[in-house]
Design a protein around this motif. Sequence first.
Motif, PDB file in Angstrom:
ATOM      1  N   LEU A 291       0.828  -1.207   0.000  1.00 52.36           N
ATOM      2  CA  LEU A 291       0.000   0.000   0.000  1.00 52.36           C
ATOM      3  C   LEU A 291       0.863   1.257   0.000  1.00 52.36           C
ATOM      4  O   LEU A 291       0.556   2.243  -0.686  1.00 52.36           O
ATOM      5  CB  LEU A 291      -0.930  -0.009   1.208  1.00 52.36           C
ATOM      6  CG  LEU A 291      -2.059  -1.050   1.196  1.00 52.36           C
ATOM      7  CD1 LEU A 291      -2.789  -1.070   2.536  1.00 52.36           C
ATOM      8  CD2 LEU A 291      -3.041  -0.769   0.068  1.00 52.36           C
ATOM      9  N   VAL A 292       1.934   1.235   0.771  1.00 54.83           N
ATOM     10  CA  VAL A 292       2.849   2.389   0.815  1.00 54.83           C
ATOM     11  C   VAL A 292       3.510   2.581  -0.552  1.00 54.83           C
ATOM     12  O   VAL A 292       3.630   3.722  -1.039  1.00 54.83           O
ATOM     13  CB  VAL A 292       3.914   2.191   1.911  1.00 54.83           C
ATOM     14  CG1 VAL A 292       5.006   3.256   1.797  1.00 54.83           C
ATOM     15  CG2 VAL A 292       3.275   2.240   3.289  1.00 54.83           C
ATOM     16  N   MET A 293       3.932   1.496  -1.178  1.00 49.52           N
ATOM     17  CA  MET A 293       4.559   1.611  -2.499  1.00 49.52           C
ATOM     18  C   MET A 293       3.588   2.184  -3.523  1.00 49.52           C
ATOM     19  O   MET A 293       3.969   2.975  -4.383  1.00 49.52           O
ATOM     20  CB  MET A 293       5.067   0.235  -2.953  1.00 49.52           C
ATOM     21  CG  MET A 293       6.250  -0.287  -2.145  1.00 49.52           C
ATOM     22  SD  MET A 293       6.868  -1.878  -2.727  1.00 49.52           S
ATOM     23  CE  MET A 293       7.597  -1.386  -4.321  1.00 49.52           C
ATOM     24  N   ASN A 294       2.316   1.776  -3.431  1.00 54.36           N
ATOM     25  CA  ASN A 294       1.314   2.338  -4.333  1.00 54.36           C
ATOM     26  C   ASN A 294       1.092   3.816  -4.041  1.00 54.36           C
ATOM     27  O   ASN A 294       0.944   4.624  -4.968  1.00 54.36           O
ATOM     28  CB  ASN A 294      -0.007   1.566  -4.195  1.00 54.36           C
ATOM     29  CG  ASN A 294      -0.043   0.307  -5.035  1.00 54.36           C
ATOM     30  OD1 ASN A 294      -0.449   0.322  -6.191  1.00 54.36           O
ATOM     31  ND2 ASN A 294       0.396  -0.798  -4.460  1.00 54.36           N
ATOM     32  N   ARG A 295       1.089   4.172  -2.755  1.00 56.76           N
ATOM     33  CA  ARG A 295       0.868   5.572  -2.385  1.00 56.76           C
ATOM     34  C   ARG A 295       2.017   6.452  -2.857  1.00 56.76           C
ATOM     35  O   ARG A 295       1.816   7.601  -3.286  1.00 56.76           O
ATOM     36  CB  ARG A 295       0.709   5.677  -0.860  1.00 56.76           C
ATOM     37  CG  ARG A 295       0.296   7.044  -0.361  1.00 56.76           C
ATOM     38  CD  ARG A 295      -1.081   7.431  -0.913  1.00 56.76           C
ATOM     39  NE  ARG A 295      -1.485   8.738  -0.439  1.00 56.76           N
ATOM     40  CZ  ARG A 295      -2.308   8.926   0.589  1.00 56.76           C
ATOM     41  NH1 ARG A 295      -2.794   7.881   1.239  1.00 56.76           N
ATOM     42  NH2 ARG A 295      -2.669  10.136   0.946  1.00 56.76           N
ATOM     43  N   ILE A 298       5.548   3.989  -6.551  1.00 61.58           N
ATOM     44  CA  ILE A 298       6.724   3.196  -6.933  1.00 61.58           C
ATOM     45  C   ILE A 298       6.354   1.707  -7.039  1.00 61.58           C
ATOM     46  O   ILE A 298       7.226   0.836  -6.980  1.00 61.58           O
ATOM     47  CB  ILE A 298       7.887   3.380  -5.931  1.00 61.58           C
ATOM     48  CG1 ILE A 298       7.437   3.036  -4.507  1.00 61.58           C
ATOM     49  CG2 ILE A 298       8.440   4.783  -5.999  1.00 61.58           C
ATOM     50  CD1 ILE A 298       8.581   3.022  -3.499  1.00 61.58           C
ATOM     51  N   ALA A 299       5.055   1.431  -7.187  1.00 58.93           N
ATOM     52  CA  ALA A 299       4.619   0.040  -7.319  1.00 58.93           C
ATOM     53  C   ALA A 299       5.174  -0.606  -8.587  1.00 58.93           C
ATOM     54  O   ALA A 299       5.260  -1.835  -8.672  1.00 58.93           O
ATOM     55  CB  ALA A 299       3.085  -0.029  -7.325  1.00 58.93           C
ATOM     56  N   TRP A 300       5.569   0.219  -9.551  1.00 61.73           N
ATOM     57  CA  TRP A 300       6.112  -0.303 -10.803  1.00 61.73           C
ATOM     58  C   TRP A 300       7.424  -1.055 -10.567  1.00 61.73           C
ATOM     59  O   TRP A 300       7.876  -1.829 -11.424  1.00 61.73           O
ATOM     60  CB  TRP A 300       6.359   0.848 -11.792  1.00 61.73           C
ATOM     61  CG  TRP A 300       7.194   1.964 -11.234  1.00 61.73           C
ATOM     62  CD1 TRP A 300       6.749   3.103 -10.627  1.00 61.73           C
ATOM     63  CD2 TRP A 300       8.626   2.042 -11.214  1.00 61.73           C
ATOM     64  NE1 TRP A 300       7.798   3.893 -10.239  1.00 61.73           N
ATOM     65  CE2 TRP A 300       8.982   3.264 -10.589  1.00 61.73           C
ATOM     66  CE3 TRP A 300       9.652   1.211 -11.680  1.00 61.73           C
ATOM     67  CZ2 TRP A 300      10.299   3.656 -10.404  1.00 61.73           C
ATOM     68  CZ3 TRP A 300      10.977   1.606 -11.503  1.00 61.73           C
ATOM     69  CH2 TRP A 300      11.286   2.809 -10.875  1.00 61.73           C
ATOM     70  N   LEU A 301       8.050  -0.864  -9.403  1.00 61.73           N
ATOM     71  CA  LEU A 301       9.292  -1.574  -9.109  1.00 61.73           C
ATOM     72  C   LEU A 301       9.077  -3.079  -8.964  1.00 61.73           C
ATOM     73  O   LEU A 301       9.999  -3.860  -9.150  1.00 61.73           O
ATOM     74  CB  LEU A 301       9.911  -1.030  -7.811  1.00 61.73           C
ATOM     75  CG  LEU A 301      10.683   0.281  -7.929  1.00 61.73           C
ATOM     76  CD1 LEU A 301      10.991   0.840  -6.553  1.00 61.73           C
ATOM     77  CD2 LEU A 301      11.966   0.067  -8.730  1.00 61.73           C
ATOM     78  N   VAL A 302       7.856  -3.459  -8.602  1.00 62.45           N
ATOM     79  CA  VAL A 302       7.541  -4.875  -8.414  1.00 62.45           C
ATOM     80  C   VAL A 302       6.901  -5.415  -9.682  1.00 62.45           C
ATOM     81  O   VAL A 302       5.914  -4.869 -10.175  1.00 62.45           O
ATOM     82  CB  VAL A 302       6.588  -5.080  -7.217  1.00 62.45           C
ATOM     83  CG1 VAL A 302       6.162  -6.538  -7.119  1.00 62.45           C
ATOM     84  CG2 VAL A 302       7.252  -4.628  -5.928  1.00 62.45           C
ATOM     85  N   ASP A 303       7.478  -6.474 -10.213  1.00 64.19           N
ATOM     86  CA  ASP A 303       6.884  -7.145 -11.367  1.00 64.19           C
ATOM     87  C   ASP A 303       6.221  -8.429 -10.885  1.00 64.19           C
ATOM     88  O   ASP A 303       6.865  -9.279 -10.252  1.00 64.19           O
ATOM     89  CB  ASP A 303       7.944  -7.468 -12.420  1.00 64.19           C
ATOM     90  CG  ASP A 303       7.352  -8.189 -13.605  1.00 64.19           C
ATOM     91  OD1 ASP A 303       6.581  -7.561 -14.353  1.00 64.19           O
ATOM     92  OD2 ASP A 303       7.627  -9.391 -13.768  1.00 64.19           O
TER      93      ASP A 303
END
Length: 465
Positions: A291-295, A298-303
């Motif tokens: 949730l923090v990465m989406n906020r 930077i969620a694109w870092l995870v494939d």
Amino acid sequence: MTNVLQAFALLGLFLLIGTLLRAKIGWLQKLFIPASVVGGAVGLLVGPQIWGDLTPVQYPTDWIKMYSLLPGVLIVPVVASVPLGIQLSQKDSSSGTARNVFNMFFLMLALFAFQLAVGGAVGAFFATSMPDLGIYSTFGLEMPLGFSGGHGTAGVIGNMLNGMGLEYWEIAQGVAVTYATIGLLGGIISGIAIIKWLNGRNALEGSADAASLPKSWLTGLEPDPEKQRVAGRETTVSTSIDVIGFNLALILAGSGLAILLRAWVRSYDLPLIKAVPVWAYAIIVMWVIWLVMNRLKIAWLVDAGVKGKIASTLTDFAIVAALVSMPVQGVLTFAAPILIAAVVGFIGTIALCLGLARKLFSSAPYERAMLVFGTGSGVFLTGLLLLKICDPDFKTPAMRDGSLAYSMNTVVGFILIPIMVGAAVQSGPIALAGIGAAVLVASVIGIWLTSFMRGGAATELKQEG
């Protein structure tokens, strides 16, 4: 540490043997048995768990102990990886699509609940009628975990019971592996037979024969470079950090934080909280991280593809280790209740899927039902295999909707497991039967509420067309 490396090297050898046997032996290909299961079975058949001192391959005693513990350890990063890559918003929000997704979810949940109720009821019956058999308090939980979770989730119950200091955790883990094997083989064999029956009744939109599947699906190998799938996107540059290294580091970091969080919470000595397993903390921690990465955008870092490959790799080693270390004699003690529960569970699973298909789904009802059936008797990949036979080109939305439903079902399942184990430890298998019945009723209510959603096949086809 060299001893640990040697122990893993042996597991790797069994995985390679399983891969070779799957690629060469026709009946293994027809049954679509994963290389990890084949390799683990080889390790069990030649090892001391069956032959004792007469074994042709003698493993050090500490290796067997390590192998029995390994599934419960590896399940922590596997579970921790679940939230990563999940899409938190869906562009397709038509009511027809939503209704089908929710109905697939509730049907998956209903199968899990039914299997839990049957497993608990059978366990309670034998505990009462044959007390000398030694039915332990959580007996019955293994069938839904094995059928609806597969071999990998055997480590879930092993991890929980071992963490609670219950001596029978190895037996329970072995029983879960047994149910997973029964579910995998039975799901594929019966699933293909059901598809042939449905195709004869013209109930499928585009069924193909199992023999028409690509050769790579049978052998498990893809020699054609042009047909080889890409494992995932490289969201990082290897001059800094490899993408697999980054995703693995993120998963391990979340697992480590979960271990620290659990230790901190347990320091307060709260009665119920003490029983919560570390993997439950792991999934909570990773949800927060995701949730923090989406906020932070930077969620694109995870494939999702790379993450999935890491989890699959860990699961393969966990499956081989669980099979190699399975306490055969202890599992055979409970052969009668295992067989009775498996037969009743299978018949009920088939009846629920086929009986409710047309009532639940506005399009491709039996394609969806076979995906759910495969997932509820083996693993999600078993469901995809059966769907591939029903819908060779994935022209129906069954795979898309089923993937969303499976993600929802996985999260709910991991929430329910600690509750079920805690209740069973306190009250025995009858508590599992009661929880299974309650969740089954809740699933029916969910299906009834979903029926009030407007829209249907017409809405869905209009949006896709």
